[in-house]
Design a protein around this motif. Structure first.
Motif, PDB file in Angstrom:
ATOM      1  N   ALA A  66       0.841  -1.207   0.000  1.00 12.62           N
ATOM      2  CA  ALA A  66       0.000   0.000   0.000  1.00 12.62           C
ATOM      3  C   ALA A  66       0.873   1.253   0.000  1.00 12.62           C
ATOM      4  CB  ALA A  66      -0.920  -0.004   1.220  1.00 12.62           C
ATOM      5  N   LYS A  67       1.869   1.245   0.859  1.00 16.19           N
ATOM      6  CA  LYS A  67       2.764   2.402   0.965  1.00 16.19           C
ATOM      7  C   LYS A  67       3.475   2.644  -0.361  1.00 16.19           C
ATOM      8  CE  LYS A  67       4.356   3.860   5.297  1.00 16.19           C
ATOM      9  NZ  LYS A  67       4.773   3.409   6.580  1.00 16.19           N
ATOM     10  N   ASN A  68       3.976   1.566  -0.929  1.00 17.00           N
ATOM     11  CA  ASN A  68       4.751   1.661  -2.163  1.00 17.00           C
ATOM     12  C   ASN A  68       3.911   2.157  -3.342  1.00 17.00           C
ATOM     13  OD1 ASN A  68       6.023   0.660  -4.739  1.00 17.00           O
ATOM     14  ND2 ASN A  68       7.605   0.048  -3.279  1.00 17.00           N
ATOM     15  N   LEU A  69       2.662   1.700  -3.422  1.00 17.47           N
ATOM     16  CA  LEU A  69       1.814   2.041  -4.572  1.00 17.47           C
ATOM     17  C   LEU A  69       0.844   3.189  -4.300  1.00 17.47           C
ATOM     18  CD1 LEU A  69       0.918  -1.587  -5.780  1.00 17.47           C
ATOM     19  CD2 LEU A  69       2.467   0.006  -6.907  1.00 17.47           C
ATOM     20  N   GLY A  70       0.877   3.699  -3.058  1.00 15.15           N
ATOM     21  CA  GLY A  70      -0.022   4.798  -2.711  1.00 15.15           C
ATOM     22  C   GLY A  70      -1.481   4.372  -2.638  1.00 15.15           C
ATOM     23  N   LEU A  71      -1.698   3.135  -2.161  1.00 12.70           N
ATOM     24  CA  LEU A  71      -3.077   2.636  -1.994  1.00 12.70           C
ATOM     25  C   LEU A  71      -3.470   2.763  -0.529  1.00 12.70           C
ATOM     26  CD1 LEU A  71      -2.699  -0.759  -3.940  1.00 12.70           C
ATOM     27  CD2 LEU A  71      -3.526   1.393  -4.865  1.00 12.70           C
ATOM     28  N   ILE A  72      -4.768   2.679  -0.271  1.00 12.76           N
ATOM     29  CA  ILE A  72      -5.252   2.641   1.122  1.00 12.76           C
ATOM     30  C   ILE A  72      -5.302   1.178   1.535  1.00 12.76           C
ATOM     31  CG2 ILE A  72      -7.292   2.999   2.569  1.00 12.76           C
ATOM     32  CD1 ILE A  72      -6.518   5.686   1.926  1.00 12.76           C
ATOM     33  N   ILE A 106      -5.920  -1.768  -1.122  1.00  8.82           N
ATOM     34  CA  ILE A 106      -5.459  -3.150  -1.055  1.00  8.82           C
ATOM     35  C   ILE A 106      -6.121  -3.702   0.190  1.00  8.82           C
ATOM     36  CG2 ILE A 106      -3.271  -2.469   0.081  1.00  8.82           C
ATOM     37  CD1 ILE A 106      -2.034  -5.006  -1.248  1.00  8.82           C
ATOM     38  N   MET A 107      -6.851  -4.797   0.009  1.00  8.41           N
ATOM     39  CA  MET A 107      -7.662  -5.322   1.109  1.00  8.41           C
ATOM     40  C   MET A 107      -7.273  -6.767   1.344  1.00  8.41           C
ATOM     41  SD  MET A 107     -11.853  -5.141   1.260  1.00  8.41           S
ATOM     42  CE  MET A 107     -12.061  -3.392   1.105  1.00  8.41           C
ATOM     43  N   ASP A 108      -7.055  -7.137   2.583  1.00  8.54           N
ATOM     44  CA  ASP A 108      -6.716  -8.542   2.830  1.00  8.54           C
ATOM     45  C   ASP A 108      -7.740  -9.196   3.737  1.00  8.54           C
ATOM     46  OD1 ASP A 108      -5.991  -7.375   5.242  1.00  8.54           O
ATOM     47  OD2 ASP A 108      -4.262  -8.659   5.542  1.00  8.54           O
ATOM     48  N   GLY A 109      -7.870 -10.514   3.576  1.00  9.97           N
ATOM     49  CA  GLY A 109      -8.835 -11.264   4.366  1.00  9.97           C
ATOM     50  C   GLY A 109      -8.892 -12.709   3.910  1.00  9.97           C
ATOM     51  N   THR A 156       7.063  -9.051  -5.815  1.00  6.99           N
ATOM     52  CA  THR A 156       6.245  -9.894  -6.704  1.00  6.99           C
ATOM     53  C   THR A 156       4.881  -9.249  -6.944  1.00  6.99           C
ATOM     54  OG1 THR A 156       7.336 -11.840  -5.765  1.00  6.99           O
ATOM     55  CG2 THR A 156       5.316 -12.246  -6.998  1.00  6.99           C
ATOM     56  N   ILE A 157       4.244  -8.806  -5.866  1.00 12.11           N
ATOM     57  CA  ILE A 157       2.893  -8.240  -5.970  1.00 12.11           C
ATOM     58  C   ILE A 157       2.924  -6.896  -6.720  1.00 12.11           C
ATOM     59  CG2 ILE A 157       0.929  -7.326  -4.634  1.00 12.11           C
ATOM     60  CD1 ILE A 157       1.568  -9.479  -2.520  1.00 12.11           C
ATOM     61  N   ILE A 158       3.912  -6.070  -6.408  1.00 18.51           N
ATOM     62  CA  ILE A 158       4.018  -4.758  -7.063  1.00 18.51           C
ATOM     63  C   ILE A 158       4.228  -4.933  -8.575  1.00 18.51           C
ATOM     64  CG2 ILE A 158       5.498  -2.691  -7.257  1.00 18.51           C
ATOM     65  CD1 ILE A 158       5.858  -3.020  -4.115  1.00 18.51           C
TER      66      ILE A 158
END
Length: 220
Positions: free
Chosen positions: A23-29, A124-127, A212-214
């Protein structure tokens, strides 16, 4: 609709650590849905609700409001207006969250809040059921996993660092039990979405998983 990343996977796979960094890297919440379920688990614990009784859980839901706010970029989980970040990471709260998250009313209550967050901004949401239920149209879906042994060892190290007495065999048993509960519940069980990319972090560093995700996100 925001440009969203869904991250699913079992307990202890490192979802929230990874999601926060990405989130930090891509500027997402970053939206930690597990924390929302934990807030409900905390309410049940504090109020001695019998969570094997669905009717009692449903009635308790009517007394609960869970929301998320961001203060200086940090997510705060509010339970009836109280910031409960400091209380929801305890083991017993996690186990309670796992038990109550199988009830339809609990899920419906949080699902609306989660969808709303993702519509308003890039998240970016995790669960456990983000790619399958909450954000089925997410740009990128990740299924993040690691072996039971790896996850138990990480949890063990984390607790030891906090000075908590613990037994690695017990932690392994706990993780296996939570996996079973999460994968076998009737509503929104934990499973890999068909279009999700499988990332096994057993032998990867946090940095490697994030990278990997980025890369996957930027390719899209």
């Amino acid at each position: 609709m925001g440009k969203n990343i869904a991250v699913d996977g079992p307990a202890g796979a490192g979802k929230s650590t990874i999601a926060k960094k990405v989130a930090k890297n891509l500027g997402l919440i970053y939206v930690d849905t597990g924390a929302m379920y934990r807030a409900i688990g905390l309410y049940m614990l504090r109020n001695n609700i019998d969570v094997s009784d669905e009717e009692a859980v449903n009635q308790a839901c009517d007394q609960i409001s869970v929301s998320i706010q961001y203060v200086n970029g940090e997510q705060q989980v509010l339970l009836n207006g109280e910031n409960v970040n400091g209380f929801i990471r305890k083991e017993e709260v996690g186990n309670m969250a796992s038990k109550t998250s199988s009830y339809p009313k609990v899920r419906a209550m949080l699902l609306d809040a989660q969808k709303e967050l993702a519509q308003k901004q890039n998240v970016i949401m995790d669960g456990r059921d983000i790619g399958t239920c909450v954000l089925p149209d997410a740009e990128l879906k990740i299924y993040l996993t690691a072996s039971v042994q790896t996850r138990a060892k990480r949890r063990f190290d984390e607790l030891v660092e906090k000075g908590v007495e613990c037994d690695i065999t017990e932690i392994e048993k706990d993780i296996e039990q939570r996996d079973y509960q999460d994968m076998n519940r009737t509503i929104a069980p934990l499973k890999q979405a068909q279009d999700a990319v499988l990332v096994d972090s057993s032998n990867l560093t946090i940095e490697q998983v994030c990278e990997t995700i980025i890369n996957l996100y930027e390719e899209r």
